[in-house]
Design a protein around this motif. Structure first.
Motif, short mmCIF file in Angstrom:
data_model
loop_
_atom_site.label_atom_id
_atom_site.label_comp_id
_atom_site.label_asym_id
_atom_site.label_seq_id
_atom_site.Cartn_x
_atom_site.Cartn_y
_atom_site.Cartn_z
N GLY A 102 -17.42 -30.70 -40.94
CA GLY A 102 -16.60 -30.47 -42.12
C GLY A 102 -16.57 -29.01 -42.52
O GLY A 102 -16.78 -28.12 -41.67
N PRO A 103 -16.30 -28.72 -43.79
CA PRO A 103 -16.17 -27.32 -44.23
C PRO A 103 -17.43 -26.51 -43.94
O PRO A 103 -18.55 -27.02 -43.99
CB PRO A 103 -15.94 -27.45 -45.75
N PHE A 104 -17.23 -25.25 -43.64
CA PHE A 104 -18.36 -24.36 -43.39
C PHE A 104 -19.15 -24.14 -44.68
O PHE A 104 -18.61 -24.28 -45.78
CB PHE A 104 -17.87 -23.02 -42.85
N PRO A 105 -20.44 -23.78 -44.55
CA PRO A 105 -21.25 -23.57 -45.76
C PRO A 105 -20.74 -22.37 -46.57
O PRO A 105 -20.17 -21.43 -46.02
CB PRO A 105 -22.65 -23.29 -45.21
N SER A 293 -7.27 -20.60 -54.95
CA SER A 293 -6.63 -21.72 -54.24
C SER A 293 -5.37 -22.14 -54.98
O SER A 293 -5.42 -22.43 -56.18
CB SER A 293 -7.58 -22.90 -54.12
N VAL A 294 -4.25 -22.14 -54.28
CA VAL A 294 -2.98 -22.56 -54.87
C VAL A 294 -3.05 -24.00 -55.34
O VAL A 294 -2.58 -24.36 -56.42
CB VAL A 294 -1.84 -22.35 -53.85
N ASP A 295 -3.66 -24.88 -54.52
CA ASP A 295 -3.72 -26.29 -54.84
C ASP A 295 -4.52 -26.57 -56.11
O ASP A 295 -4.24 -27.53 -56.84
CB ASP A 295 -4.33 -27.08 -53.69
N LEU A 310 -1.73 -24.85 -49.66
CA LEU A 310 -2.01 -23.43 -49.47
C LEU A 310 -3.31 -23.06 -50.16
O LEU A 310 -3.78 -23.75 -51.06
CB LEU A 310 -0.86 -22.58 -50.01
N GLY A 311 -3.90 -21.95 -49.72
CA GLY A 311 -5.20 -21.52 -50.24
C GLY A 311 -5.09 -20.30 -51.14
O GLY A 311 -4.38 -20.33 -52.15
N THR A 334 -4.95 -22.72 -46.35
CA THR A 334 -6.26 -23.21 -46.80
C THR A 334 -7.34 -22.75 -45.83
O THR A 334 -7.18 -22.83 -44.62
CB THR A 334 -6.24 -24.74 -46.88
N GLY A 335 -8.45 -22.26 -46.39
CA GLY A 335 -9.56 -21.80 -45.57
C GLY A 335 -9.48 -20.36 -45.15
O GLY A 335 -10.43 -19.83 -44.57
N ARG A 336 -8.33 -19.69 -45.43
CA ARG A 336 -8.21 -18.28 -45.08
C ARG A 336 -8.92 -17.41 -46.12
O ARG A 336 -9.16 -17.84 -47.24
CB ARG A 336 -6.72 -17.89 -45.03
#
Length: 571
Positions: A102-105, A293-295, A310-311, A334-336
């Motif tokens: 899942g997501p990185f720490p 974060s746009v969301d 989008l992020g 997202t994630g950038r």
């Protein structure tokens, strides 16, 4: 060796073997140390050869894993807040493992320990440290650990994390020393890569500014230049979406004039209120505003036709002096990485230079308009002082000559000529009035009048209709068409209030380059077949007088779609 009695004693072979074995061990150690030093030098050279920052970071982790014989390695880049990780690169994990984890720490637990205390840390077992609180599901087991900080110009850039020394051994002091040495070289390489990246980015911004200025000064349409501004900013910052929004005349809202990239079609032409939106904050404060974060940011996600998925985002003012003439909005996936200050400053300069170029182009257009108005005034004076006086004199001469004409038919023809001259004088006077009234007529553009009309209907409807405007609505739509379009919009919204019993409505005004298309939709009860049609006939007549037409439909079975389409004059 001889003894006092003449005998000899030989050294035990065992002792000699021990000495030879010790010598061999030391030779092996020296060779191993030399090999490790050689590997470290190769790693330093390899890292130093890269100039792309992403490649530098990846090469550092790969070199660290090899140098200390670790199974897993990672490099965490510390974010602008100094407390969390903004980037996390790994070596040793497969794509399937990364997806399963899942997501990185973000920098909590043991990883955050090095952020809070930037000093080398070595552990035989990760779980025994007080800051450790376990691994997420699907994470491979890890026991031994060593971590060192990476400093760039006395600032901690990030940390190297190595786990699971191969063979089940623990990381030792020599491993820590090797990694610390690599971290020093990594800091230099990262600094060089960042300087190279910054100079390259600055050069790209300068080229972009020159392109925008050249386009404006060469007379390119303002809409095309704004699209170029958005596209260049999106390309240089590696964003997924770029928009340019311009404020309306009354400052109550901004319209997304240009959108490029992901979800551009969903937001292009949308009217964004100033209150409670990201671009509205920038318009009022005249300073850049970032979003993580746009969301998750209600200033973006809560507006009509919002973008999703989008992020990080940033909005900067396009301003000349203290006047904001527009807002440039950029969003990454997202994630950038978030937009850093190093990125925002040249972006702000680019927007300022673009604004200056736009203002110069506008001043040139004003000068051309002034020259046109002066020419109209000269034409009006010439018509009044020369043409009308001569026509009037000719008419007086004909009237005087009529007394000497005995032939009835000839007299009648002369009188008709005098009447034609009077009519011609009236036409010329009306033309003079039209030429001069254009100079003093109030300039209320279609955008402002549409926003005012929709805003007035919101109170009666009990909800705010969605509004979408697109294309050149103020400069390419004739005044007569603007007046009729606003009247049609007001009548259509009045019908929704009186008869539709709708809970939502939408307004779209689009100049597609050929036609002006006004669309009003609602989810109400529709138009009954036996209903009065006098109001609709008026709307149809307003379209027909400009060569257009009115269409009514109910595609979903409920509600009404009114489309008023009028052709526009060619440029």
């Amino acid at each position: 060796m001889e003894t006092a009695g003449g005998g000899s004693v030989r050294l035990p072979h065992l002792r000699l073997d021990e000495l030879l074995g010790e010598l061999q061990a030391r030779l092996d150690t020296a060779r191993g140390t030399w090999d490790r030093v050689h590997s470290l030098l190769e790693a330093v050279l390899s890292v130093g050869r890269e100039l792309d920052l992403e490649h530098v970071l990846r090469r550092i982790v790969e070199a660290a894993v090899v140098l200390v014989d670790a199974q897993y390695g990672a490099l965490g880049v510390i974010g602008q807040d100094g407390r969390t990780l903004s980037q996390f690169l790994t070596v040793g994990l497969t794509d399937e493992q990364i997806k399963a984890i899942g997501p990185f720490p973000s920098g909590h637990g043991l990883l955050g320990e090095l952020i809070r205390h930037p000093a080398p840390l070595r552990l035989p077992k990760i779980s025994e440290h007080a800051a450790s609180y376990g691994f997420p599901p699907n994470h491979p087991p890890m026991h031994s650990f060593v971590g060192v900080p990476i400093r760039v110009r006395d600032q901690v850039f990030g940390n190297l994390y190595l786990t699971e020394k191969r063979g089940g051994a623990d990381f030792d002091a020599e491993d820590e020393a090797v990694l610390s040495t690599l971290a020093v070289a990594a800091g230099v390489a990262i600094d060089n890569a960042r300087l190279y990246e910054e100079s390259t980015r600055r050069e790209r911004w300068l080229r972009a500014s020159a392109r925008v200025t050249t386009s404006l000064m060469s007379g390119s349409p303002r809409q095309d230049v704004m699209a170029q501004i958005a596209e260049l900013a999106k390309e240089i910052t590696e964003a997924e979406l770029a928009t340019v929004s311009l404020p309306l005349d009354d400052g109550s809202a901004l319209t997304v004039e240009v959108a490029t990239g992901e979800l551009a079609d969903a937001i292009r032409g949308v009217a964004l209120p100033v209150e409670g939106t990201l671009v509205g904050v920038v318009l009022c404060e005249r300073e850049p505003v970032c979003s993580l974060s746009v969301d998750e940011d209600p200033r973006v996600s809560a507006v009509p036709a919002s973008v999703t998925g989008l992020g990080p985002a940033v909005a900067v003012p396009i301003k000349s002096g203290e006047t904001v003439i527009g807002v440039l909005f950029l969003a990454r996936g997202t994630g950038r990485p978030v937009f850093s200050q190093e990125e925002i400053e040249p972006l702000l300069n680019f927007a300022g230079q673009a604004a200056m170029a736009m203002e110069l182009a506008e001043r040139r257009a004003d000068a051309e308009q002034l020259a046109l108005l002066e020419d109209r005034d000269r034409i009006a004076r010439d018509l009044h002082d020369l043409a009308i006086q001569r026509l009037f004199a000719t008419g007086m001469t004909l009237q005087s000559a009529d007394r000497f004409i005995d032939h009835a038919e000839a007299s009648e023809r002369v009188q008709r000529a005098v009447n034609d001259l009077d009519e011609t004088i009236k036409i010329i006077r009306a033309t003079i009035f039209g030429l001069r009234s254009r100079e003093t007529a109030p300039q209320h553009g279609l955008r402002t009048r549409v926003v005012q009309t929709v805003g007035g209907a919101a109170t009666l409807l009990g909800f705010a209709p969605s509004l979408r405007m697109e294309g050149l609505l103020d400069t390419r739509v004739p005044r007569a068409v603007i007046d009729d379009a606003v009247a049609v919009l007001a009548e259509a919204l009045t019908n929704v209030v009186r008869h539709a019993r709708a809970t939502s409505a939408g307004v779209s005004v689009v100049n597609d380059g050929r036609d002006l298309v006004l669309t009003v939709t609602d989810n109400g009860v529709g138009i009954p077949g036996d209903g009065r049609r006098s109001g609709l006939r008026n709307l149809a007549e307003r379209a027909e007088r400009h060569g257009g037409r009115l269409l009514l439909s109910a595609p979903s079975g409920d509600g009404t779609v009114l489309t008023w389409r009028v052709p526009l004059p060619a440029e």
